[in-house]
Design a protein around this motif. Structure first.
Motif, PDB file in Angstrom:
ATOM      1  N   ASN A  13      -3.439  -2.714   5.715  1.00  0.00           N
ATOM      2  CA  ASN A  13      -3.049  -2.798   6.843  1.00  0.00           C
ATOM      3  C   ASN A  13      -2.298  -3.455   7.350  1.00  0.00           C
ATOM      4  O   ASN A  13      -2.596  -4.504   6.920  1.00  0.00           O
ATOM      5  N   HIS A  56      -9.484  -9.999  10.510  1.00  0.00           N
ATOM      6  CA  HIS A  56     -10.401 -10.754   9.524  1.00  0.00           C
ATOM      7  C   HIS A  56      -9.722 -10.421   8.136  1.00  0.00           C
ATOM      8  O   HIS A  56      -8.646 -10.201   8.194  1.00  0.00           O
ATOM      9  N   ASP A  60      -7.498  -6.361   2.032  1.00  0.00           N
ATOM     10  CA  ASP A  60      -6.694  -5.158   3.067  1.00  0.00           C
ATOM     11  C   ASP A  60      -6.436  -5.798   4.391  1.00  0.00           C
ATOM     12  O   ASP A  60      -5.377  -4.934   4.491  1.00  0.00           O
ATOM     13  N   HIS A  61      -6.483  -6.384   4.779  1.00  0.00           N
ATOM     14  CA  HIS A  61      -5.707  -6.901   6.448  1.00  0.00           C
ATOM     15  C   HIS A  61      -5.197  -8.712   6.153  1.00  0.00           C
ATOM     16  O   HIS A  61      -3.732  -8.635   7.175  1.00  0.00           O
ATOM     17  N   ASP A 141     -11.772  -1.925  10.950  1.00  0.00           N
ATOM     18  CA  ASP A 141     -13.431  -2.528   9.884  1.00  0.00           C
ATOM     19  C   ASP A 141     -14.629  -2.700  11.249  1.00  0.00           C
ATOM     20  O   ASP A 141     -14.621  -3.620  11.584  1.00  0.00           O
ATOM     21  N   HIS A 214      -7.367   3.314   8.716  1.00  0.00           N
ATOM     22  CA  HIS A 214      -8.450   3.112   8.255  1.00  0.00           C
ATOM     23  C   HIS A 214      -8.819   4.378   7.185  1.00  0.00           C
ATOM     24  O   HIS A 214      -9.807   3.952   6.843  1.00  0.00           O
TER      25      HIS A 214
HETATM   26 ZN   LIG Z   1     -10.453  -3.144   5.885  1.00  0.00          ZN
END
Ligand SMILES: [Zn+2]
Ligand SMILES: [Zn+2]
Length: 270
Positions: A13, A56, A60-61, A141, A214
């Motif tokens: 992301n 966070h 994936d971030h 998320d 997402h």
């Molecule tokens: Zn995520």
């Protein structure tokens, strides 16, 4: 104000928000080489980014945060829990934001809000462009929508929000029960219908664009998510466009008067 998605979903992301020449990156779920290439695809130089905000620490971030910060010397803005969990960010580049309080970059006033998700101290952000007063809300998320996010996002010009899964696809799909419970639990992810219920109260006549983030590759499709939201928002005052951010293709998603978004606004359904 313009927004690009550089990738959205469990494989990585990143979003860019720009106003009056100021640009911030939100999340860096790609390594430095990949993020540079994705930025180049949409014509943005990494050196022109004034700050990196991190929602966070999940890979994936955040997998590229420390290395990209080191390479381009970006200040990194996040909650203390997120910055601690990522680690490796030199103190002089750490900008800790406290949920409920504001922090300013050159171009934006940034507000953070605590959200429920299975990470150390995850946050949603609201960015207000100092040049124009336009506002964008970004929430990736989250298992449910806290009251603070609900009220902070009401009527914003641009809403970038998670629409992770379709409940039926998840229930009948390949995911084992324990994983399904994690996703649908209060610290997991929002379904299309949960996002719709939220936006029915939050998207207003002043909201120009809704960007869905997402999406699960396994338990959702862009067509299904967009249709659920568009249909469900018809009975509200919202008359803007709804677009799902593509999973892997860097794409302009808000602030561009594309024929597609115009056609959606005009209800042409193409
Ligand atoms: Zn995520
Ligand atoms: Zn996460």
């Amino acid at each position: 104000m313009r927004v690009w998605s550089l990738g959205s979903g469990s494989s990585g992301n990143a979003l860019v928000v720009e106003c009056a020449g100021h640009r911030v990156l939100i999340d860096c779920g790609f390594g430095p080489r990949a993020i540079a290439k994705r930025l180049q695809t949409v014509g943005i130089a990494p050196e022109s980014i004034e700050a990196l905000l991190v929602t966070h620490e999940h890979v994936d971030h955040a997998q590229g945060v420390a290395r990209a910060q080191h390479k381009w010397r970006w200040p990194v803005i996040g909650t203390g829990g997120t910055l601690d969990a990522i680690g490796e960010i030199p103190t002089r580049w750490r900008r800790e934001i406290v949920p409920g309080a504001s922090l300013e970059s050159e171009g934006f006033v940034i507000d953070a809000y605590a959200i429920p998700h299975d990470a150390a101290a995850p946050a949603a952000f609201r960015l207000t462009a100092r040049a124009t007063g336009e506002r964008v809300g970004i929430a990736h998320d989250l298992g449910r929508v806290p009251e603070s996010v609900h009220s902070a996002f009401t009527g914003l010009e641009v809403l970038c929000v998670e629409a992770n899964h379709d409940r039926e696809m998840l229930r009948h799909g390949r995911y084992p029960p324990r994983l399904q419970e994690r996703i649908t639990g209060g610290r997991g992810h929002l379904s299309n219908v949960e996002t719709l219920e939220w936006l029915r109260a939050t998207a207003r006549a002043s909201t120009r664009e809704v960007v869905l983030l997402h999406l699960s590759a396994e338990n959702n499709t862009p067509t299904l998510a967009e249709r659920t939201l568009r249909e469900g928002l018809k009975s509200t005052a919202f008359r803007g466009s709804v677009q799902a951010a593509p999973r892997s293709t860097p794409t302009p998603v808000a602030g561009f008067n594309t024929p597609r978004s115009l056609s959606v606004q005009l209800g042409l359904g193409i």
